[in-house]
Write an enzyme that holds these catalytic residues in place. Structure first.
Site, PDB file in Angstrom:
ATOM      1  N   HIS A  49     -26.945 -57.787  -4.682  1.00 48.26           N
ATOM      2  CA  HIS A  49     -26.439 -59.260  -5.510  1.00 48.26           C
ATOM      3  C   HIS A  49     -25.756 -59.969  -4.432  1.00 48.26           C
ATOM      4  O   HIS A  49     -24.612 -59.726  -3.825  1.00 48.26           O
ATOM      5  CB  HIS A  49     -25.460 -58.659  -6.517  1.00 48.26           C
ATOM      6  CG  HIS A  49     -25.038 -59.555  -7.479  1.00 48.26           C
ATOM      7  ND1 HIS A  49     -24.209 -60.804  -7.043  1.00 48.26           N
ATOM      8  CD2 HIS A  49     -25.516 -60.101  -8.717  1.00 48.26           C
ATOM      9  CE1 HIS A  49     -24.025 -61.840  -8.201  1.00 48.26           C
ATOM     10  NE2 HIS A  49     -24.963 -61.279  -9.046  1.00 48.26           N
ATOM     11  N   CYS A  86       3.303 -54.322 -19.283  1.00 46.42           N
ATOM     12  CA  CYS A  86       2.860 -54.906 -20.499  1.00 46.42           C
ATOM     13  C   CYS A  86       2.713 -53.891 -21.592  1.00 46.42           C
ATOM     14  O   CYS A  86       3.619 -52.973 -21.166  1.00 46.42           O
ATOM     15  CB  CYS A  86       1.508 -55.895 -20.338  1.00 46.42           C
ATOM     16  SG  CYS A  86       0.125 -54.411 -20.000  1.00 46.42           S
TER      17      CYS A  86
END
Length: 627
Positions: free
Chosen positions: A549, A26
């Site tokens: 987490h 890109c």
């Protein structure tokens, strides 16, 4: 080192040609689809000359070279035998990666990014017209009419652009899409803006009871019509004989979708769109600049997570409704602070490679692309990234207080000045940019970065001084963190969440659970217990701040399947039960139960190293922390 030599080393570090499925690029990044991520030598790639950073996201290993350089490096790796693919083909493969939310946000980006250039151009035209008015220039009537054509057309036909782009993304015929979109704003329908103004123009009543107006400026209804229309067209094409496809498929698609669009989807989702717009404006208009403070503080974290394209939808909605975009200034503040932090690292470091990396990355940020600054410099040293978030929050709050709103979207900082010339806000815009830069630079320079060699030298000097005084060798303080989860070890870089895998939260490790119990990983104080039970924060006796987490995106379960057994302020011993969870319910929600164990204050220690592999049982060490 020549580009060819760098390309050879890139291919070698990727695990060789046989480990690469395809490569594309890109504006700034070489995007590589690999067969086995474990075979990538990430340290080798990140330390190569001209490489400004690298990370794994959306199923791709993305190597940041920067504007211009990436084109040359792409040519080199292709010449050396790497297989190519188009960005569309790579997106199709990457679209299979991530959870439903990440895939949905990527889709929003694919739809709205191609539309941004015309919105940018329209915003610049508005700026020029506003500048001429501010200078007191009286334009001839025909010139005024011409400027209105330049500034209004994109928004009048916006549904056509959105339906066209959505058809393109979802595999429909874009020509059918743009005709369908233009039907929604046909001149035969009452103009939506004229009806909303409460004048003489009123809605048409179809069949005596269905009020219908054009969808000028609508975004969400056009997107939904595009999704449904593209899928409907493909369904029709599957049942229509090939010999009749040219005649029947577009006829049926336009007939059915124009009816659904005008009488069902348009009215329903126009109401939904209005509520979204009201909610967005409510956040932006929070008192004391709080909306800007919040958005400016989290925007670059959202960029790291890869779901920042959601802002495209909101910005386009604001521009279509009011022709101004408050998000632009807030986002500019966040990006300015990010670039400023990178400049501070470049100024302070004595490492010549880091200097040559930092300054071009900062320039890229000031031109509107922050990924080289984020992944190449700031996240690499952690503190600059988090301090820049503080500066971005302050700058965003200032933007809200000043009432800054650009006339377009898609361009920021230096190019973004064009969006504020014509609306009389250029001085305020420059003030906001200056404050964001100064704060981002100052915080990072004073508190966010020290050369690694200098830190090591200072620590060694202090240790030798202690040895000279006491006559004994002073061992560095150490801490062992036990696994809070019984299961199989997963490298943090392999976790399917860029915020964790990039190390943005700190160093650590992950575990795929075999049991649904969370244990205390050390003697510690519980500092945080999330009400949803999916995450815990602890501070150990040696000062390590640990985040546990459970699962990825499990906060969306709102506590369903989670049960915490401790509260904030509790003192726990290693092995105590912190809570339980239900892996079956996590799986039923379509989520991953992989549990991350992160030392969030990694920068406060000399080293934080994972020490486990394979399977781990209760009491096994997984991380070693050295002060």
């Amino acid at each position: 080192m020549t580009n060819t030599e760098i390309a050879k080393k890139v291919i070698e570090a990727l695990g060789g040609r046989e480990n690469v499925n395809s490569v594309a690029h890109c504006a700034t990044r070489l995007r590589v689809m690999v067969k086995d991520e474990a075979k990538i030598n990430k340290d080798a790639i990140e330390n190569l000359e001209k490489v400004q950073g690298a990370f794994f996201n959306s199923g791709q290993y993305q190597i940041i070279f920067g504007t211009g350089t990436v084109n040359k490096m792409y040519d080199e790796v292709v010449a050396l035998g790497l297989p190519t693919s188009s960005k569309d083909e790579m997106k199709a493969e990457a679209a299979k990666q991530g959870n439903w939310f990440q895939r949905a946000i990527r889709t929003f980006g694919d739809v709205f990014v191609p539309i941004i250039p015309v919105i940018v151009a329209t915003g610049l035209f508005m700026g020029v017209r506003g500048l001429l008015n501010a200078l007191g220039m009286t334009l001839p009537e025909d010139v005024t009419t011409y400027t209105q054509i330049l500034t209004d057309t994109a928004f009048i036909i916006l549904p056509g652009l959105v339906v066209w782009s959505t058809f393109r993304v979802f595999g429909g015929n874009p020509a059918v899409g743009i005709v369908l979109g233009m039907m929604l704003v046909s001149g035969s329908l009452p103009n939506a803006w004229a009806v909303a103004s409460g004048g003489e123009v009123t809605a048409m009543n179809f069949f005596g009871f269905i009020p219908v107006v054009g969808l000028q400026g609508s975004v969400l209804p056009a997107f939904i019509i595009g999704v449904v229309g593209a899928k409907f067209e493909k369904a029709v094409r599957r049942v229509v004989p090939d010999v009749l496809d040219l005649l029947v498929t577009p006829f049926v698609t336009l007939l059915v979708m124009s009816i659904l669009g005008l009488f069902v989807i348009g009215p329903v989702f126009h109401v939904v769109e209005n509520y979204i717009l009201l909610g967005t404006k409510a956040i932006l208009n929070l008192p004391f600049g709080l909306g800007g403070f919040l958005i400016g503080g989290v925007h670059q974290v959202i960029v790291v997570s890869g779901v920042h394209h959601i802002f495209n939808l909101l910005e386009v909605q604001l521009l279509a409704a009011d022709h101004v975009n408050p998000f632009n200034a807030i986002i500019t503040a966040a990006m300015t602070a990010q670039g400023a932090a990178t400049v501070a690292v470049g100024v302070k470091t004595k490492n010549p490679k880091l200097k040559t990396l930092a300054f071009p990355a900062a320039l890229s940020a000031f031109l509107g692309i922050t990924e080289p600054a984020i992944f190449g410099v700031n996240l690499r040293f952690r503190k600059p990234f988090f301090l820049s978030l503080i500066a971005g929050a302050v700058g965003g709050g200032l933007a809200s207080i000043l009432g800054l709103a650009g006339t377009g979207n898609g361009i920021t900082i230096i190019p973004g000045t064009m969006l504020y010339i014509g609306n009389g806000q250029l001085p305020q815009y420059l003030l906001m940019v200056a404050v964001s830069f100064a704060l981002g630079f100052a915080l990072t320079y004073m508190f966010g970065y020290e050369d690694e060699a200098e830190v090591t030298s200072e620590a060694t000097t202090e240790r030798l001084a202690d040895e000279a005084v006491t006559g004994t060798v002073v061992a560095p303080s150490e801490g062992v963190i036990q696994t809070p989860i019984v299961g199989d070890v997963v490298a943090l870089s392999d976790v399917n969440d860029p915020v964790f895998s990039s190390g943005a939260m700190g160093q650590g490790i992950a575990v795929k659970p075999n049991q649904d119990v969370v244990y205390a990983p050390a003697d510690a104080e519980v500092t945080i217990v999330f009400p949803t039970g999916h995450a815990y924060g602890l501070k150990t006796t040696n000062g390590a701040e640990i985040l546990i987490h459970v699962g990825i995106d499990t906060v969306s379960m709102n506590g369903e399947g989670f049960d915490h057994k401790v509260a904030q302020g509790d003192k726990v011993k290693a092995g105590d039960v912190l809570g339980t969870f239900d892996s079956a319910k996590i799986a039923a929600a379509g989520l991953d139960n992989t549990t991350m164990v992160i030392v969030t204050n990694t920068a406060d220690f000399a080293s934080v190293n994972p020490v486990a592999s394979g399977s781990v049982a209760k009491g096994d060490a997984i991380i070693e922390v050295k002060a």
